[in-house]
Design a protein around this motif. Structure first.
Motif, mmCIF file in Angstrom:
data_model
loop_
_atom_site.group_PDB
_atom_site.id
_atom_site.type_symbol
_atom_site.label_atom_id
_atom_site.label_comp_id
_atom_site.label_asym_id
_atom_site.label_seq_id
_atom_site.Cartn_x
_atom_site.Cartn_y
_atom_site.Cartn_z
ATOM 1 N N ILE A 99 28.796 8.352 24.341
ATOM 2 C CA ILE A 99 29.545 9.458 24.914
ATOM 3 C C ILE A 99 28.911 10.704 24.334
ATOM 4 O O ILE A 99 28.979 10.941 23.124
ATOM 5 C CB ILE A 99 31.039 9.353 24.564
ATOM 6 N N VAL A 133 30.393 14.187 28.591
ATOM 7 C CA VAL A 133 31.793 14.604 28.603
ATOM 8 C C VAL A 133 31.925 16.060 28.164
ATOM 9 O O VAL A 133 31.473 16.442 27.086
ATOM 10 C CB VAL A 133 32.649 13.703 27.672
ATOM 11 N N ASN A 171 41.578 12.156 30.792
ATOM 12 C CA ASN A 171 40.305 11.433 31.005
ATOM 13 C C ASN A 171 39.722 10.779 29.751
ATOM 14 O O ASN A 171 38.518 10.478 29.734
ATOM 15 C CB ASN A 171 39.241 12.374 31.615
ATOM 16 N N THR A 175 37.186 7.735 30.397
ATOM 17 C CA THR A 175 35.805 7.861 29.919
ATOM 18 C C THR A 175 35.327 6.551 29.304
ATOM 19 O O THR A 175 34.265 6.028 29.646
ATOM 20 C CB THR A 175 35.704 8.990 28.872
#
Ligand code: GDP
Ligand code: MG
Length: 220
Positions: A99, A133, A171, A175
């Motif tokens: 991420i 993100v 989210n 994610t």
């Protein structure tokens, strides 16, 4: 904030061998974009508004079900190393997913995405999957990076894209779940084409690190 009790319970859960797959996931990006908050929101469903420096915790474990498979996620935080841009290559070893986070209220953190992406490409397994993100989307008034720019950069880098808020729990779960699905898709694709990195003929990093899935047929 990572108490000894946290560490012990983390170890206990990480010793649980009852799972179909285990994925090591890394959260990466500039200091204070919200990586630790994001991890705590996901793993513990908590948010601490005070600035929390990441000391003494390496990872959290969370087990989820996707398509009837029990998937154990070992999610690593940077333990503050990112502040000095000295993240060790050992940190990247065996990671199947990233991420890559920036803060939508902080231009510099967005500019740094390119550098972090280069680091991932340099140090990680070729098939590692990345989600970009843009965190802190609850702070619309202070936004300096538009969603459009985020999306364009993600497209350019070949990553999927989410805007999220660790604070308002927007989210966060999505994610992680999307990242897991993308990893599973990639795994089954690789198996279909008999990619030696996954089938074991030539071991990829996730296999050399004892983090290989116990079964090789991913039906995710
Ligand atoms: P890290 O250095 O990337 O691990 O960032 P932290 O998780 O320590 O967060 C840095 C600061 O941003 C802290 O004060 C957090 O409370 C705050 N923060 C993190 N995520 C969010 C978010 O989604 N929204 C808002 N408004 N603040 C956040
Ligand atoms: Mg942190």
């Amino acid at each position: 904030m990572a108490s000894a009790t946290d560490a012990r319970s983390g170890q206990k859960e990480s010793a649980d061998q009852n799972f179909d797959y285990m994925f090591k996931i890394l959260i990466i990006g500039n200091s204070s974009v919200g990586k630790t908050s994001f991890l705590f929101r996901y793993a513990d469903d908590s948010f601490t508004p005070a600035f929390v420096s990441t000391v003494g915790i390496d990872f959290k474990v969370k087990t989820i079900y996707r398509q009837d498979k029990r998937i154990k996620l070992q999610i690593w935080d940077t333990a503050g190393q990112e502040r000095y841009r000295t993240i060790t290559t050992a940190y990247y070893r065996g990671a199947m997913g990233f991420i890559l986070m920036y803060d939508i209220t902080n231009e510099e953190s967005f500019t740094a995405v390119q550098d972090w992406s280069t680091q991932i490409k340099t140090y990680s397994w070729d098939n590692a999957q990345v989600l970009l993100v843009g965190n802190k989307c609850d702070m619309e008034d202070e936004r300096v990076v538009s969603s459009e720019r985020g999306r364009q950069l993600a497209d350019h880098l070949g990553f999927e894209f989410f805007e999220a808020s660790a604070k308002d729990n927007i989210n966060v779960k999505q994610t992680f779940e999307r990242l897991v699905d993308v990893i599973c898709e990639k795994m089954s694709e690789s198996l279909d084409t008999a990619d030696p990195a996954v089938t074991g003929a030539k071991q990829g990093p996730q296999l050399t690190d004892q983090q290989a899935p116990p079964h090789q047929d991913c039906a995710c």
